[in-house]
Design a protein around this motif. Structure first.
Motif, PDB file in Angstrom:
ATOM      1  N   ALA A 178      56.881  34.534  -6.671  1.00  0.00           N
ATOM      2  CA  ALA A 178      57.626  33.278  -6.655  1.00  0.00           C
ATOM      3  C   ALA A 178      56.684  32.086  -6.495  1.00  0.00           C
ATOM      4  CB  ALA A 178      58.658  33.281  -5.528  1.00  0.00           C
ATOM      5  N   PHE A 179      55.447  32.327  -6.038  1.00  0.00           N
ATOM      6  CA  PHE A 179      54.415  31.302  -5.887  1.00  0.00           C
ATOM      7  C   PHE A 179      54.909  30.099  -5.079  1.00  0.00           C
ATOM      8  CE2 PHE A 179      53.309  33.376 -10.021  1.00  0.00           C
ATOM      9  CZ  PHE A 179      52.172  34.028  -9.568  1.00  0.00           C
ATOM     10  N   ASP A 180      55.515  30.394  -3.944  1.00  0.00           N
ATOM     11  CA  ASP A 180      56.031  29.336  -3.082  1.00  0.00           C
ATOM     12  C   ASP A 180      54.860  28.524  -2.522  1.00  0.00           C
ATOM     13  OD1 ASP A 180      57.214  27.729  -1.194  1.00  0.00           O
ATOM     14  OD2 ASP A 180      58.307  29.342  -0.192  1.00  0.00           O
ATOM     15  N   PRO A 181      54.787  27.227  -2.837  1.00  0.00           N
ATOM     16  CA  PRO A 181      53.668  26.423  -2.329  1.00  0.00           C
ATOM     17  C   PRO A 181      53.719  26.220  -0.818  1.00  0.00           C
ATOM     18  CG  PRO A 181      55.289  25.021  -3.409  1.00  0.00           C
ATOM     19  CD  PRO A 181      55.706  26.435  -3.672  1.00  0.00           C
ATOM     20  N   PRO A 235      57.072  37.479  14.567  1.00  0.00           N
ATOM     21  CA  PRO A 235      57.834  37.816  13.359  1.00  0.00           C
ATOM     22  C   PRO A 235      57.077  38.802  12.460  1.00  0.00           C
ATOM     23  CG  PRO A 235      57.775  35.443  13.721  1.00  0.00           C
ATOM     24  CD  PRO A 235      56.788  36.043  14.673  1.00  0.00           C
ATOM     25  N   VAL A 236      57.834  39.530  11.659  1.00  0.00           N
ATOM     26  CA  VAL A 236      57.279  40.536  10.759  1.00  0.00           C
ATOM     27  C   VAL A 236      57.733  40.247   9.328  1.00  0.00           C
ATOM     28  CG1 VAL A 236      57.156  42.989  10.179  1.00  0.00           C
ATOM     29  CG2 VAL A 236      57.347  42.276  12.576  1.00  0.00           C
ATOM     30  N   ILE A 237      56.791  40.081   8.442  1.00  0.00           N
ATOM     31  CA  ILE A 237      57.091  39.970   7.020  1.00  0.00           C
ATOM     32  C   ILE A 237      56.699  41.284   6.365  1.00  0.00           C
ATOM     33  CG2 ILE A 237      56.670  38.714   4.871  1.00  0.00           C
ATOM     34  CD1 ILE A 237      58.018  37.051   7.042  1.00  0.00           C
ATOM     35  N   THR A 238      57.615  41.893   5.636  1.00  0.00           N
ATOM     36  CA  THR A 238      57.322  43.138   4.931  1.00  0.00           C
ATOM     37  C   THR A 238      57.067  42.835   3.459  1.00  0.00           C
ATOM     38  OG1 THR A 238      58.798  44.314   6.437  1.00  0.00           O
ATOM     39  CG2 THR A 238      58.111  45.466   4.445  1.00  0.00           C
ATOM     40  N   ARG A 239      55.979  43.380   2.953  1.00  0.00           N
ATOM     41  CA  ARG A 239      55.579  43.145   1.572  1.00  0.00           C
ATOM     42  C   ARG A 239      55.261  44.474   0.901  1.00  0.00           C
ATOM     43  NH1 ARG A 239      52.244  39.068  -1.356  1.00  0.00           N
ATOM     44  NH2 ARG A 239      50.954  40.180  -2.876  1.00  0.00           N
ATOM     45  N   GLY A 240      55.696  44.594  -0.354  1.00  0.00           N
ATOM     46  CA  GLY A 240      55.328  45.762  -1.141  1.00  0.00           C
ATOM     47  C   GLY A 240      54.205  45.410  -2.097  1.00  0.00           C
ATOM     48  N   ALA A 241      54.530  45.366  -3.391  1.00  0.00           N
ATOM     49  CA  ALA A 241      53.529  45.038  -4.404  1.00  0.00           C
ATOM     50  C   ALA A 241      53.410  43.535  -4.638  1.00  0.00           C
ATOM     51  CB  ALA A 241      53.863  45.742  -5.712  1.00  0.00           C
ATOM     52  N   GLY A 242      54.273  42.746  -3.980  1.00  0.00           N
ATOM     53  CA  GLY A 242      54.194  41.290  -4.128  1.00  0.00           C
ATOM     54  C   GLY A 242      54.767  40.769  -5.426  1.00  0.00           C
ATOM     55  N   THR A 243      55.676  41.524  -6.066  1.00  0.00           N
ATOM     56  CA  THR A 243      56.262  41.074  -7.335  1.00  0.00           C
ATOM     57  C   THR A 243      57.585  40.347  -7.157  1.00  0.00           C
ATOM     58  OG1 THR A 243      57.331  43.232  -7.684  1.00  0.00           O
ATOM     59  CG2 THR A 243      55.138  42.937  -8.628  1.00  0.00           C
ATOM     60  N   SER A 244      57.961  40.041  -5.924  1.00  0.00           N
ATOM     61  CA  SER A 244      59.234  39.356  -5.688  1.00  0.00           C
ATOM     62  C   SER A 244      59.298  38.030  -6.435  1.00  0.00           C
ATOM     63  CB  SER A 244      59.433  39.093  -4.195  1.00  0.00           C
ATOM     64  OG  SER A 244      60.546  38.240  -3.974  1.00  0.00           O
ATOM     65  N   LEU A 245      60.386  37.806  -7.125  1.00  0.00           N
ATOM     66  CA  LEU A 245      60.597  36.570  -7.874  1.00  0.00           C
ATOM     67  C   LEU A 245      61.481  35.593  -7.115  1.00  0.00           C
ATOM     68  CD1 LEU A 245      61.115  38.200 -11.386  1.00  0.00           C
ATOM     69  CD2 LEU A 245      59.114  36.906 -10.621  1.00  0.00           C
ATOM     70  N   SER A 246      61.902  35.962  -5.898  1.00  0.00           N
ATOM     71  CA  SER A 246      62.778  35.090  -5.120  1.00  0.00           C
ATOM     72  C   SER A 246      62.152  34.666  -3.794  1.00  0.00           C
ATOM     73  CB  SER A 246      64.115  35.795  -4.855  1.00  0.00           C
ATOM     74  OG  SER A 246      63.921  36.969  -4.098  1.00  0.00           O
ATOM     75  N   GLY A 247      60.870  34.937  -3.621  1.00  0.00           N
ATOM     76  CA  GLY A 247      60.206  34.566  -2.374  1.00  0.00           C
ATOM     77  C   GLY A 247      60.523  35.486  -1.222  1.00  0.00           C
ATOM     78  N   GLY A 248      60.893  36.728  -1.513  1.00  0.00           N
ATOM     79  CA  GLY A 248      61.289  37.646  -0.460  1.00  0.00           C
ATOM     80  C   GLY A 248      60.163  38.127   0.419  1.00  0.00           C
ATOM     81  N   SER A 249      58.912  37.985  -0.045  1.00  0.00           N
ATOM     82  CA  SER A 249      57.782  38.429   0.778  1.00  0.00           C
ATOM     83  C   SER A 249      56.752  37.325   0.964  1.00  0.00           C
ATOM     84  CB  SER A 249      57.124  39.670   0.156  1.00  0.00           C
ATOM     85  OG  SER A 249      56.769  39.459  -1.194  1.00  0.00           O
ATOM     86  N   THR A 250      57.212  36.089   0.916  1.00  0.00           N
ATOM     87  CA  THR A 250      56.334  34.954   1.194  1.00  0.00           C
ATOM     88  C   THR A 250      55.914  34.960   2.659  1.00  0.00           C
ATOM     89  OG1 THR A 250      57.445  33.624  -0.500  1.00  0.00           O
ATOM     90  CG2 THR A 250      56.168  32.440   1.160  1.00  0.00           C
ATOM     91  N   LEU A 267      60.608  28.499 -13.170  1.00  0.00           N
ATOM     92  CA  LEU A 267      61.569  28.807 -12.123  1.00  0.00           C
ATOM     93  C   LEU A 267      62.462  29.898 -12.705  1.00  0.00           C
ATOM     94  CD1 LEU A 267      62.575  25.279 -10.757  1.00  0.00           C
ATOM     95  CD2 LEU A 267      61.250  27.031  -9.581  1.00  0.00           C
ATOM     96  N   LEU A 268      62.446  31.070 -12.087  1.00  0.00           N
ATOM     97  CA  LEU A 268      63.124  32.228 -12.668  1.00  0.00           C
ATOM     98  C   LEU A 268      64.478  32.445 -12.016  1.00  0.00           C
ATOM     99  CD1 LEU A 268      59.806  33.033 -12.462  1.00  0.00           C
ATOM    100  CD2 LEU A 268      60.688  34.880 -13.856  1.00  0.00           C
ATOM    101  N   GLU A 269      65.506  32.392 -12.818  1.00  0.00           N
ATOM    102  CA  GLU A 269      66.868  32.654 -12.351  1.00  0.00           C
ATOM    103  C   GLU A 269      67.220  34.129 -12.544  1.00  0.00           C
ATOM    104  OE1 GLU A 269      68.997  30.750 -10.897  1.00  0.00           O
ATOM    105  OE2 GLU A 269      68.813  28.669 -11.552  1.00  0.00           O
ATOM    106  N   ASP A 270      68.295  34.525 -11.937  1.00  0.00           N
ATOM    107  CA  ASP A 270      68.730  35.928 -11.994  1.00  0.00           C
ATOM    108  C   ASP A 270      70.240  35.979 -11.826  1.00  0.00           C
ATOM    109  OD1 ASP A 270      68.782  38.769 -11.776  1.00  0.00           O
ATOM    110  OD2 ASP A 270      68.547  38.635  -9.606  1.00  0.00           O
ATOM    111  N   VAL A 271      70.949  35.144 -12.556  1.00  0.00           N
ATOM    112  CA  VAL A 271      72.390  35.032 -12.348  1.00  0.00           C
ATOM    113  C   VAL A 271      73.146  35.996 -13.264  1.00  0.00           C
ATOM    114  CG1 VAL A 271      72.256  32.644 -11.570  1.00  0.00           C
ATOM    115  CG2 VAL A 271      72.583  33.108 -13.996  1.00  0.00           C
ATOM    116  N   GLY A 272      74.280  36.456 -12.771  1.00  0.00           N
ATOM    117  CA  GLY A 272      75.116  37.358 -13.551  1.00  0.00           C
ATOM    118  C   GLY A 272      76.566  36.947 -13.486  1.00  0.00           C
TER     119      GLY A 272
END
Length: 459
Positions: free
Chosen positions: A37-40, A70-85, A339-344
């Motif tokens: 997500a490349f959150d600045p 606090p604990v941030i959990t990260r996997g491969a870092g491919t989150s597109l929504s900033g889930g592992s920032t 900016l990547l959306e994911d709406v359905g």
């Protein structure tokens, strides 16, 4: 770069873990601050920890609970929504070193640690004569832990379902350091509350997943592929509805003209640059049913104005078109920041959604390219902007919110498979309502009363 200093307490934590597992080197830690997500606004962790075992995760979590870190959990870092920032002062637990896997052909299951890539699980299953279906476009670089945390989908989910449909059991470390085993390698199990499913899609806010038991299937039958270009997106959407009214394809993917041209610039595979939209469909039916499904797809495409319909049962040709669809996001990233959306939305609302996105793009004077898992109504509007142009960046942000508002207004969702993360949480109450938000907070507080797990995500 902000320097990370090893404090005495972190040093004490490091002494309880194998040498080198607790990393405070700023050059290394800096590479884990952002995800895709490349959150600045990404912060700087107190330390980066890359455990190998559940016991090691428990050690870290207990230390964090004691010191209220606090604990941030990260996997491969491919989150597109900033889930592992990353967050300032937090400990980041990265599961990339948790890579054990075993296949049980008798129960058709895979027991997997979260650091394995989706592609690696697929390969291991295939080597055992089995198949793991969920296939995000990033399947070669995304981890199973991240897939479970966001309930990832992919290209074949229109027929075969998403990650939650394949998760039979989990091992999860809770905020107090306990490790709980949920579910098992049983296809049917109604004992107690469905706690396994509670953690699928929970984005790390309830616990840290350290092991997953996945259901596997027999190998997918060979697929026939049907590809067509359309003059405009409305015609392509009408064709999607015509196909899904008669059958459930193994894949039904959509790319608009902007995406087609971006992919063609990169792959040079002869895609029709004049098309307003392209559909890629597959049938993996067996025997005479295969020809019947290809005929349904071909007839629907032709009836809705496809200029040319190409059908093939050659696996290499079919994979080339699938690869073109998977390449859409990386190809568009070459044209600007995204900016990547994911709406359905429910399928009948798909044409209205895509037309509405075009109107938002015109109104905000930005480019929005739409790709989609069209067969299940999950779209990925990709807002392209120049990050050096402050006004355009602002208009892109406005468009981002407007697209989510549009999806919610059509009875849809702000995320079909990428997760809420940090980027979309402001819109979650608008979708689910205050009662659901309150219930979500009750569950979060019950499992993580100090709010240490992934602060800022979802809630």
């Amino acid at each position: 770069m902000t320097h990370v200093t090893a404090t005495p307490t972190v040093t004490a934590l490091a002494s309880s873990l194998p040498p080198g597992m607790v990393v405070t080197d700023p050059d290394i830690v800096g590479g884990y601050r952002q995800d895709r997500a490349f959150d600045p606004q990404a912060g700087t962790p107190l330390a980066l920890i890359r455990p190998h075992t559940t016991d090691q995760v428990q050690t870290v979590v207990r230390w964090c609970a004691t010191h209220r870190v606090p604990v941030i959990t990260r996997g491969a870092g491919t989150s597109l929504s900033g889930g592992s920032t990353a967050v300032d002062g937090a400990v980041m637990i990265c599961t990339e070193k948790m890579r054990e896997l075993r296949i049980d052909t008798a129960t058709r299951t895979a027991v997997v640690q979260p650091g394995l890539f989706n592609s690696e699980v697929k390969a291991a299953a295939a080597a055992a004569g089995l198949w793991y279906p969920p296939d995000p476009s990033s399947f070669e670089i995304c981890s199973i832990g991240g897939n479970v945390a966001t309930n990832a989908g992919g290209l074949c989910c229109v027929k075969y379902g998403v990650t939650t449909d394949y998760v039979l059991a989990l091992e999860v470390v809770l905020a107090d350091g306990r490790a709980v085993a949920l579910g098992g390698n049983r296809l049917k199990d109604s004992a107690g509350l469905s706690l396994t499913k509670l953690f699928v899609g929970s984005e790390g806010v309830l616990g840290i997943i350290t092991e997953v038991t996945l259901r596997l299937l027999p190998p997918q039958p060979p697929a026939a592929t049907v590809v067509a270009g359309f003059a405009d997106v409305d015609a392509a959407c009408a064709a999607v509805l015509a196909v899904t009214a008669e059958m459930r394809p193994a894949m039904l993917e959509f790319m608009d003209g902007v995406a087609i041209n971006a992919v063609e610039d990169h792959l040079r595979m002869g895609l029709d640059r004049t098309a307003g939209a392209m559909l890629v469909a597959q049938s993996d039916a067996v025997g005479p049913a295969a020809a019947a499904e290809v005929e349904i797809i071909t007839r629907a495409f032709t009836a809705h104005g496809a200029a040319e319909v190409f059908a093939t049962d050659d696996a290499a040709e079919g994979e080339a078109f699938t690869a073109a669809r998977r390449m859409a996001i990386p190809a568009l990233e070459r044209t600007g920041s995204l900016l990547l959306e994911d709406v359905g939305v429910p399928l009948p609302a798909l044409p209205t959604l895509i037309d509405g996105i075009a109107a938002i793009a015109d109104r905000q004077r930005v480019t929005i390219s739409v790709i989609a898992h069209a067969g299940d109504g999950n779209t990925h509007p990709l807002i392209v902007f120049d990050p050096e142009d402050a006004d355009e960046h602002q208009r892109a942000e406005v468009a981002f919110g407007a697209v989510m508002d549009l999806a919610i207004g059509l009875g849809g969702t702000i995320t079909g498979e990428h997760g809420v993360g940090r980027l979309k949480k402001a819109w979650l109450p608008d979708q689910v309502g205050p009662d659901v938000m309150e219930l979500t907070a009750v569950i979060k507080n019950a499992l993580d009363p100090d709010g240490l797990f992934n602060p800022g995500v979802m809630l």
